[in-house]
Design a protein around this motif. Structure first.
Motif, PDB file in Angstrom:
ATOM      1  N   ASP A  52       2.790   2.509   8.305  1.00 37.10           N
ATOM      2  CA  ASP A  52       2.941   2.458   6.855  1.00 37.10           C
ATOM      3  C   ASP A  52       3.673   1.182   6.461  1.00 37.10           C
ATOM      4  OD1 ASP A  52       2.561   3.366   4.229  1.00 37.10           O
ATOM      5  OD2 ASP A  52       4.562   4.231   4.171  1.00 37.10           O
ATOM      6  N   GLU A  53       3.363   0.130   7.168  1.00 34.55           N
ATOM      7  CA  GLU A  53       3.926  -1.182   6.877  1.00 34.55           C
ATOM      8  C   GLU A  53       2.780  -2.120   6.542  1.00 34.55           C
ATOM      9  OE1 GLU A  53       6.061  -2.111  10.449  1.00 34.55           O
ATOM     10  OE2 GLU A  53       7.532  -0.539  10.122  1.00 34.55           O
ATOM     11  N   ASP A  54       3.094  -3.249   5.952  1.00 32.75           N
ATOM     12  CA  ASP A  54       2.054  -4.208   5.599  1.00 32.75           C
ATOM     13  C   ASP A  54       1.357  -4.701   6.867  1.00 32.75           C
ATOM     14  OD1 ASP A  54       0.512  -5.551   3.812  1.00 32.75           O
ATOM     15  OD2 ASP A  54       2.029  -7.022   3.260  1.00 32.75           O
ATOM     16  N   PHE A  55       0.083  -4.980   6.766  1.00 32.51           N
ATOM     17  CA  PHE A  55      -0.702  -5.430   7.912  1.00 32.51           C
ATOM     18  C   PHE A  55      -0.206  -6.788   8.393  1.00 32.51           C
ATOM     19  CE2 PHE A  55      -4.345  -7.629   9.804  1.00 32.51           C
ATOM     20  CZ  PHE A  55      -4.683  -6.714  10.786  1.00 32.51           C
ATOM     21  N   VAL A  56       0.056  -6.872   9.668  1.00 32.73           N
ATOM     22  CA  VAL A  56       0.477  -8.126  10.289  1.00 32.73           C
ATOM     23  C   VAL A  56      -0.504  -8.429  11.412  1.00 32.73           C
ATOM     24  CG1 VAL A  56       2.318  -9.301  11.557  1.00 32.73           C
ATOM     25  CG2 VAL A  56       2.897  -7.662   9.743  1.00 32.73           C
ATOM     26  N   THR A  72      -3.015  -5.753  16.763  1.00 35.05           N
ATOM     27  CA  THR A  72      -3.717  -5.310  15.557  1.00 35.05           C
ATOM     28  C   THR A  72      -5.114  -5.915  15.478  1.00 35.05           C
ATOM     29  OG1 THR A  72      -2.724  -7.042  14.180  1.00 35.05           O
ATOM     30  CG2 THR A  72      -1.612  -4.892  14.215  1.00 35.05           C
ATOM     31  N   LYS A 115      -3.401  -0.141   1.395  1.00 34.61           N
ATOM     32  CA  LYS A 115      -2.140  -0.852   1.550  1.00 34.61           C
ATOM     33  C   LYS A 115      -1.025   0.167   1.799  1.00 34.61           C
ATOM     34  CE  LYS A 115      -3.254  -4.989  -1.042  1.00 34.61           C
ATOM     35  NZ  LYS A 115      -2.792  -5.934  -2.066  1.00 34.61           N
ATOM     36  N   PRO A 116       0.117  -0.275   2.347  1.00 41.25           N
ATOM     37  CA  PRO A 116       1.203   0.664   2.652  1.00 41.25           C
ATOM     38  C   PRO A 116       1.717   1.375   1.397  1.00 41.25           C
ATOM     39  CG  PRO A 116       1.844  -1.607   3.173  1.00 41.25           C
ATOM     40  CD  PRO A 116       0.439  -1.649   2.679  1.00 41.25           C
ATOM     41  N   SER A 117       2.377   2.513   1.616  1.00 42.98           N
ATOM     42  CA  SER A 117       2.862   3.312   0.492  1.00 42.98           C
ATOM     43  C   SER A 117       3.884   2.553  -0.353  1.00 42.98           C
ATOM     44  CB  SER A 117       3.434   4.644   0.977  1.00 42.98           C
ATOM     45  OG  SER A 117       4.642   4.464   1.684  1.00 42.98           O
ATOM     46  N   LEU A 118       4.489   1.512   0.178  1.00 45.02           N
ATOM     47  CA  LEU A 118       5.393   0.654  -0.601  1.00 45.02           C
ATOM     48  C   LEU A 118       4.686   0.128  -1.845  1.00 45.02           C
ATOM     49  CD1 LEU A 118       8.019  -1.050  -0.885  1.00 45.02           C
ATOM     50  CD2 LEU A 118       6.885  -2.790   0.492  1.00 45.02           C
ATOM     51  N   CYS A 119       3.373  -0.058  -1.751  1.00 43.95           N
ATOM     52  CA  CYS A 119       2.588  -0.588  -2.872  1.00 43.95           C
ATOM     53  C   CYS A 119       2.115   0.510  -3.820  1.00 43.95           C
ATOM     54  CB  CYS A 119       1.369  -1.336  -2.335  1.00 43.95           C
ATOM     55  SG  CYS A 119       1.779  -2.693  -1.227  1.00 43.95           S
ATOM     56  N   PRO A 133       8.171   3.067  -1.126  1.00 45.70           N
ATOM     57  CA  PRO A 133       7.526   3.842  -0.065  1.00 45.70           C
ATOM     58  C   PRO A 133       7.906   5.312  -0.137  1.00 45.70           C
ATOM     59  CG  PRO A 133       9.401   2.665   0.839  1.00 45.70           C
ATOM     60  CD  PRO A 133       9.277   2.266  -0.616  1.00 45.70           C
TER      61      PRO A 133
END
Length: 122
Positions: free
Chosen positions: A14-18, A23, A50-54, A71
């Motif tokens: 649940d973090e931004d894609f890096v 990956t 996108k992560p729940s932060l968004c 988040p």
């Protein structure tokens, strides 16, 4: 039968894609899996979120609405991505999920839920 297949996030998922070698490898494996679904005529739609932060949650209580920003507390309850599949039955959906590469960098969960169809509603 149509099903929605939810990829649940993990704490790390649940973090931004890096872009990392891990990956990138997972995305390549998922691309091959999606292509197999497409060739079999199973895949209707697929996408990652996108992560729940968004994200935002809208909480309903009668006429009242309350908004909370991500988040969200439990990453394993967050949907990280989804597919919509057209399969003959739940057994076929389970068989496809068992072929899926692990979508998270560790333990993960995928949930399969059938859509209501017109016949289900009378």
């Amino acid at each position: 039968m149509r099903v929605m297949v939810f990829v649940k996030a993990s704490a790390e998922g649940d973090e931004d894609f890096v872009r990392t070698p891990g990956t990138i490898k997972m995305m390549e494996e998922m691309g091959r899996f999606n292509e197999a679904l497409r060739r079999a005529g199973v895949l209707v739609m697929a996408d990652g979120l996108k992560p729940s932060l968004c994200g935002k949650r809208v909480h309903f209580d009668g006429a009242g609405r309350n908004i909370s920003d991500g988040p969200f507390a439990e990453p394993t309850e967050v949907v990280a991505g989804f597919w919509i599949w057209n399969v003959k039955d739940m057994d076929e959906a389970v068989a496809w999920v068992k072929r899926c590469p692990n979508p998270m960098p560790g333990p993960s969960h995928i949930e399969i839920r059938p859509f209501y169809e017109a016949d289900d509603l009378g």
